[in-house]
Design an enzyme around this catalytic site. Structure first.
Site, PDB file in Angstrom:
ATOM      1  CD  GLU A 494      -2.394  -1.535   2.619  1.00  0.00           C
ATOM      2  OE1 GLU A 494      -2.250  -0.675   3.512  1.00  0.00           O
ATOM      3  OE2 GLU A 494      -2.926  -2.633   2.809  1.00  0.00           O
ATOM      4  CD  GLU A 525      -3.554  -4.456   5.301  1.00  0.00           C
ATOM      5  OE1 GLU A 525      -3.340  -3.245   5.431  1.00  0.00           O
ATOM      6  OE2 GLU A 525      -4.711  -4.943   5.114  1.00  0.00           O
ATOM      7  CD  GLN A 547       0.462   2.646   4.774  1.00  0.00           C
ATOM      8  OE1 GLN A 547      -0.487   3.123   5.382  1.00  0.00           O
ATOM      9  NE2 GLN A 547       0.609   2.728   3.466  1.00  0.00           N
ATOM     10  CG  ASP A 550      -0.268  -1.075  14.963  1.00  0.00           C
ATOM     11  OD1 ASP A 550      -0.741  -1.011  16.097  1.00  0.00           O
ATOM     12  OD2 ASP A 550       0.806  -0.531  14.638  1.00  0.00           O
ATOM     13  CE1 TYR A 551      -3.157  -0.164  10.500  1.00  0.00           C
ATOM     14  CE2 TYR A 551      -2.183   0.504   8.414  1.00  0.00           C
ATOM     15  CZ  TYR A 551      -2.875   0.825   9.565  1.00  0.00           C
ATOM     16  OH  TYR A 551      -3.281   2.104   9.783  1.00  0.00           O
ATOM     17  CG  HIS A 592      -1.322   4.377  13.111  1.00  0.00           C
ATOM     18  ND1 HIS A 592      -2.621   4.669  13.437  1.00  0.00           N
ATOM     19  CD2 HIS A 592      -1.291   4.282  11.756  1.00  0.00           C
ATOM     20  CE1 HIS A 592      -3.344   4.760  12.334  1.00  0.00           C
ATOM     21  NE2 HIS A 592      -2.568   4.522  11.303  1.00  0.00           N
TER      22      HIS A 592
END
Length: 803
Positions: A494, A525, A547, A550-551, A592
């Site tokens: 991303e 993701e 990115q 956390d993701y 984040h």
């Protein structure tokens, strides 16, 4: 139904007749394997069974369209397909059911996966690529439903990359990207998010992917009306159908018992995907489950009498048989003879597979019985040992567990003895465990010369002219060198392409290397990781960017269930050295700046987890990984891109060693162990501690998996006699993992003068803002006071209580 004339297509009737009858033989053989397989489970010889009965005929059609060089990413019911392409024999089928650990006898997983999970070998025992263009290829199956879909996307995208990028040395990997990736999935599993995410991504990317949906109207016991809107997946996907003005999918529908039409449909799908690089979806309907979902239950419990009657009448093998007779290809008598012969052959192969599996175990059983009998005669507890021997001897079909369990219980009766018999038993047990444990535990990571742990350190080179630059410049320039040095390397994620990632670590590289090598993706993701797995399976060196740390949770299922287990579940015969690039640790707010390290460390064993403290270290890890064959997760420090670092002169060539810690400051009073962004706080606190007479040693872990392979941390503790682990994860997260390694693996407890300490974040996600960070994660003051308290407990007079 297609006419016989249409189906023959330029081959003689005799050849056509032989081909049809051979297909029918395979269908009957596969069905008989399913029927006997269920019996083997019910009699206890096998633990569990999930079979492909009811799906035989469409799989025959798929096999006819499948060419050498193509790839499969499939469903655990594809046994007929594997038999049709010659990659699964009856003996191998049953060897898998019995969990034979001999890879030559059970090449699907050497007993590591339950039956129904298939694979072909992509690499040899030394980790070298086989010629994938000259063999049929199947990626290793997994059980989680729809989990095969993300990887399917990457397998298909690899063809696009090989077709469009001419600088890649694709010898043994691809023939001009002419390969199709074939996926299979059950109708109920299309309800999974991974299915929809993959379908959408394939439509965007326009890759040669053919997805077959085996639709028998049920998901275990749940009917399609509870699974799918309109009870019809191809109906609700009509919006993906391509037209004259919009790219998309070609969607085909076909009855699962219609042999002639199935062949026509699959040939059409192959041409569209192979020649046009357009994804195709084939909805195969009116299929059945003659034995229900699996051996765990009976479908009579949830299907009506009418449905069961319909399934019996519309069984694909039965319908194919009727068509053969109606078409004049063979008589009922001829087919009956074929069926009898095949039943006999399958039964013989089953018996051979079982005897082959059991023979070495029976040999071990006899060895232990003989040892126990001799031991019982000389031991004061002979009556108890004889009882164990008799228990083992009474087992007609033993497992290795039966043998070792009784042998290890017997050895308890010899504690304190040094007789010849007890010594022999101990040696046998130790030797057996040493030989057998690798059969179940090997190949979690690469075990060839291409292990990333074998890559030697090359230090960054600086001179007086080395300028101070933002950390992002080091990452960017290092990637520039990597893309120039390795044409097979590409990166995607991303905001990765046009703007050069959100922190400008790839600034300008898309313009230089093109949109295929430095690519933007959608917000998805799971399939970003799937792209990476599939392309890595085909010999490319992808870097999948998530990115933020956390993701990674969005993709955790794919990383954990597929990537982390791939090398293990194939016993080292497939590899996917995918590099996952992300950034994490301290930023702002709950979503984040979380630290999921504790969960990741426990859920993705099989993937290296690297936590560099700055961008030079991170760049060095990328350079190291590209010389090895292990998949890895690299977590860059989110707050490090604008911090100044000296720019190395040997960009692209320096290498950070994996599994090696680094001592940043030597000290005598306590060993402080940390990693990533928290290290900066530790280093600041250590400077302040010196002012009150505390001299701390600081160690950067750098690599969490593997962890400190040279045991340098315990050497430090032997000097300081105290240790504290400082981590920004929640209590009991990564700090517990680290402490376990230090105490239980490195045996540091013997050197400690006091309790080992951990300092972690609070047990919640970090609150927003500077104050949120300060009150959520360890601060310089927290570290100072925690270390000071340790020294206060040691010597209250020298270190009076702070507060």
């Amino acid at each position: 139904m297609q006419s016989l004339t249409d189906l023959k297509d330029n081959i003689s009737f005799d050849d056509f007749k032989a081909e049809v009858l051979n297909d029918y033989k395979i269908a009957v053989q596969s069905r008989e394997c399913s029927l006997l397989g269920r019996r083997e489970v019910l009699t206890g010889k096998a633990k569990f069974g999930i079979f492909g009965d009811g799906k035989e005929v469409p799989q025959l059609a798929m096999a006819k369209a499948f060419k050498k060089g193509d790839w499969r990413s499939g469903y655990y019911r594809d046994q007929t397909f594997m038999m049709a392409i010659g990659e699964l024999t009856v003996e191998q089928f049953f060897a898998g059911l019995y969990a034979n650990t001999n890879l030559e006898l059970e090449p699907m997983s050497a007993g590591r996966q339950m039956g129904g999970h298939f694979v072909t070998h992509s690499i040899d025992e030394n980790g070298n690529w086989k010629d994938l263009t000259k063999q049929y290829n199947s990626s290793a199956d997994i059980s989680p439903t729809a989990g095969q879909m993300p990887r399917l996307l990457g397998l298909a995208q690899a063809s696009k990359v090989f077709k469009e990028l001419k600088d890649i040395n694709a010898k043994r990997l691809s023939v001009n990207g002419n390969e199709v990736a074939w996926g299979t999935i059950g109708n109920a599993s299309t309800s999974e998010g991974l299915f929809f995410e993959t379908i959408n991504a394939a439509g965007v990317l326009q890759v040669p992917m053919v997805t077959s949906i085996w639709d028998d109207e049920y998901g275990i016991s749940v009917h399609a009306k509870y699974q799918t809107t309109k009870e019809n997946i191809s109906e609700i996907l009509k919006g993906f159908q391509r037209d004259k003005t919009h790219k998309g999918f070609e969607i085909l529908r076909v009855k699962g018992w219609d042999y002639a039409n199935l062949i026509e449909t699959y040939q059409e799908a192959s041409i569209i995907a192979r020649e046009e690089h357009v994804p195709v979806l084939i909805h195969v309907t009116e299929l059945t489950q003659p034995q229900g979902h699996s051996t765990s239950g009976s479908h009579e419990r949830y299907k009506s009498g009418e449905r069961l009657q319909w399934e019996s009448a519309n069984d694909c093998n039965k319908k194919m048989r009727e068509w053969i007779i109606e078409s004049g290809i063979a008589t009922n008598e001829t087919l009956t003879d074929i069926e009898r012969t095949i039943k006999r052959e399958v039964k013989q192969s089953k018996t051979k597979a079982w005897n082959t599996f059991l023979a070495p175990i029976k040999k071990e059983q006899k060895e232990i019985i003989d040892l126990l009998e001799k031991l019982a005669k000389t031991n004061t507890n002979g009556v108890f040992i004889s009882k164990l021997k008799d228990t083992l001897a009474a087992i007609n079909e033993p497992t290795r567990k039966d043998i070792l369990s009784n042998a290890r219980k017997a050895i308890r009766y010899t504690i304190g003895e040094t007789s010849e018999e007890s010594t022999k038993l101990k040696k046998w047990i130790n030797k057996n465990i040493k030989e057998q444990q690798p059969e179940f535990s090997s190949h979690l990571f690469c075990e060839t010369d291409r292990s990333a742990l074998n890559v030697s350190e090359v230090k960054p080179i600086f001179d007086d002219a080395s300028e101070l630059v933002d950390g992002r410049i080091i990452i960017r320039d290092n990637f520039d060198t990597i893309f120039n040095k390795y044409p097979e390397t590409l990166i995607f994620g991303e905001d990765t392409g046009n703007i050069g990632d959100v922190n400008q670590g790839l600034e300008g590289l898309q313009a230089k290397y093109g949109e295929l090598r430095v690519a933007d993706t959608g917000i998805r993701e799971a399939t970003i990781i799937g792209q990476g797995i599939g392309m890595a399976l085909r010999g490319l060196r992808p870097i999948a960017e998530i990115q933020y740390l956390d993701y990674v949770l969005y993709a955790l299922h794919v990383i954990s269930d597929d990537l982390a287990t791939l090398h293990y579940r194939t016993k080292g015969r497939q590899k996917a050295p995918l590099i996952i690039r992300t950034r994490g640790h301290r930023l702002e707010g709950i979503w984040h700046s979380g630290s999921q390290m504790g969960g990741l460390l426990n859920l993705i064993r099989g993937v290296l987890v690297l936590v560099p403290r700055n961008m030079t270290k991170a760049a060095g890890f990328y350079n190291t990984l590209l010389e090895g064959d292990d998949p890895a997760l690299v977590v860059e420090c989110l707050n490090g891109y604008r911090l100044k670092e000296r720019r190395p002169n040997n960009m692209g060539n320096f290498k950070t060693p994996i599994g090696v810690v680094e001592t940043l400051k030597e000290g005598t009073d306590i060993t402080l162990v940390s990693y990533g962004s928290t290290l900066r706080l530790v280093e600041q606190a250590v400077k302040e501690l010196l002012s009150v007479g505390i001299d701390a040693e600081v160690i950067d872990i750098q690599s969490l998996i593997p962890f400190d392979i040279h045991h340098d941390i315990v050497k430090s503790i032997a000097k300081t006699n105290r240790v504290m682990v400082i981590d920004e994860d929640v209590p009991g997260g990564a700090s517990a993992y680290i402490l376990d390694k230090i105490l239980n693996t490195q045996n540091a407890f013997q050197y400690l003068d006091g309790s080992p300490k951990t300092l972690s974040a609070k047990p919640h996600r970090p609150a927003y803002g500077n104050d949120g960070d300060y009150f959520s994660k360890p601060s310089v003051e927290d570290i100072f006071e925690a270390v000071y308290e340790v020294m206060h407990e040691l010597s209250p007079s020298n270190f009076p209580k702070l507060r």
